[in-house]
Design a protein around this motif. Sequence first.
Motif, PDB file in Angstrom:
ATOM      1  N   LEU A 311       0.830  -1.208   0.000  1.00  0.00           N
ATOM      2  CA  LEU A 311       0.000   0.000   0.000  1.00  0.00           C
ATOM      3  C   LEU A 311       0.867   1.262   0.000  1.00  0.00           C
ATOM      4  O   LEU A 311       0.538   2.249  -0.681  1.00  0.00           O
ATOM      5  CB  LEU A 311      -0.923  -0.009   1.219  1.00  0.00           C
ATOM      6  N   SER A 312       1.972   1.243   0.731  1.00  0.00           N
ATOM      7  CA  SER A 312       2.832   2.427   0.782  1.00  0.00           C
ATOM      8  C   SER A 312       3.489   2.700  -0.567  1.00  0.00           C
ATOM      9  O   SER A 312       3.644   3.861  -0.974  1.00  0.00           O
ATOM     10  CB  SER A 312       3.897   2.261   1.874  1.00  0.00           C
ATOM     11  N   TYR A 315       1.182   4.298  -2.963  1.00  0.00           N
ATOM     12  CA  TYR A 315       0.986   5.702  -2.587  1.00  0.00           C
ATOM     13  C   TYR A 315       2.173   6.584  -2.982  1.00  0.00           C
ATOM     14  O   TYR A 315       2.020   7.803  -3.146  1.00  0.00           O
ATOM     15  CB  TYR A 315       0.765   5.773  -1.073  1.00  0.00           C
ATOM     16  N   GLN A 318       2.112   9.457  -5.781  1.00  0.00           N
ATOM     17  CA  GLN A 318       1.338  10.619  -5.361  1.00  0.00           C
ATOM     18  C   GLN A 318       2.127  11.465  -4.371  1.00  0.00           C
ATOM     19  O   GLN A 318       2.116  12.700  -4.444  1.00  0.00           O
ATOM     20  CB  GLN A 318       0.020  10.170  -4.730  1.00  0.00           C
ATOM     21  N   ALA A 319       2.833  10.807  -3.457  1.00  0.00           N
ATOM     22  CA  ALA A 319       3.632  11.533  -2.468  1.00  0.00           C
ATOM     23  C   ALA A 319       4.738  12.341  -3.143  1.00  0.00           C
ATOM     24  O   ALA A 319       5.033  13.476  -2.743  1.00  0.00           O
ATOM     25  CB  ALA A 319       4.219  10.557  -1.457  1.00  0.00           C
ATOM     26  N   GLN A 326       3.989  14.699   2.782  1.00  0.00           N
ATOM     27  CA  GLN A 326       3.544  13.412   2.230  1.00  0.00           C
ATOM     28  C   GLN A 326       4.725  12.457   2.036  1.00  0.00           C
ATOM     29  O   GLN A 326       4.617  11.255   2.288  1.00  0.00           O
ATOM     30  CB  GLN A 326       2.812  13.620   0.904  1.00  0.00           C
ATOM     31  N   PHE A 330       5.463   8.876   3.895  1.00  0.00           N
ATOM     32  CA  PHE A 330       5.862   7.643   3.217  1.00  0.00           C
ATOM     33  C   PHE A 330       7.142   7.079   3.832  1.00  0.00           C
ATOM     34  O   PHE A 330       7.245   5.866   4.082  1.00  0.00           O
ATOM     35  CB  PHE A 330       6.080   7.899   1.727  1.00  0.00           C
TER      36      PHE A 330
END
Length: 423
Positions: A311-312, A315, A318-319, A326, A330
């Motif tokens: 999941l990280s 993400y 986007q981070a 953000q 992460f």
Amino acid sequence: MKSDGLRPRLHYGWIVVLITFLTLLVAAGIRSIPSILMLPFEKEFGWSRADVSSVVSINIFLYGLMGPFSAALMQRFGVRKIMVGALVLLAVSLSLTPLMTSLLQFDLLWGVVAGLGSGTLANVLGVTVAGRWFTQRRGLVVGVLTASAATGQLLFLPMLAKITVSSGWKTAIYTAVAALVLLIPIVALWMRNHPYDIGAAPYGETEPVKPSRFQGNLFLEPLRALRSASSSGTFWLLAGTFFFCGFSTNGLIGTHLIPACGDYGIPEVTAAGLLALMGIFDLVGTTVSGWLSDRFDSRWLLFWYYGLRGLSLIYLPQALGLGSWQLVLFAVFYGLDWIATVPPTAKLSAESAGKERAGMVFGWIVVAHQVGASTAAYEAGLLRDWLGSYTIPFVVSGLVCLIAALMAVLIRRAREAVRQAQA
């Protein structure tokens, strides 16, 4: 052990752990150097990211392949001699690096020589030390020694990145050589091969245990261990999940996070600081993982580790686009999970392989890890050159981590099937 019948004396195993921690820390810092050199080499030599990634890929592959053979060498010649030899090999490789003028020389020095040297100081070293010196607290020790890889980034990456920016990459290389020169005599003087050598019992035992002598051929015995382990479904599930572990950690983030940040205008020193932040939290996460693996079902620990890591990574693109807090979020979340998978994987491997061959079998599982890392290191650089972005490599790695989480749940079933077959 007691010194005066009243006060307990420090068990020498903890000194061995400290020396091993320092050795793995320095080796990890050296392995992370190519991520800092990727952009300077692109400017100075005109090498593409795919070119540099190919060298890193060779290094990572040999780093993994040396694992089972390193375990056999340690059994035959002793841990101390092998550690000193590997550190000398790394020092020679680094000392010659500033003299190179071609990509082929970079392949030989970093892909082959540094790969073999650092591979000898792989996770197998930590597992071997923990297995010989500790009966109690073994999971915790494996966690601490595994976390040293992240701590190496914590100490080396920001410093080496700053030196590279201010004084050039050659100065950064010589700084790493100086660290090796300081470490080699420490290992040579105070490292010990086995508690029996000093008349001590392993931590948690009351009587010294004489080590069994290595039997067989140095090169054939690891292959026999592989043949024996390959009949177990547990081995293949552990190797498969560890392949995805390498695919999503040092092969991808360890190699490409700094250049990926560069695509978004984030300075190298800042990007190296993000990796260092991951190192801080991985030191915590992997140590706690070792503590948890002494107390809980390792299969479910792996399920959560791989799932949350996946999941990280999904993400991360986007981070990178949003920046600031953000990316820090992460780094913290991913850092806690970076190599927390090692203690439960090592425990499951030892349970299925037996004490005598545990190091060699885990070494082959590490080979799968490094094949995954090697694949990701080259694949991510190639896709970045083709697509102009790291988004696809990051998302794909996140998805394969979710697959690894499901595979971890199946390990119990495979292990039970092996027991039924043996019965």
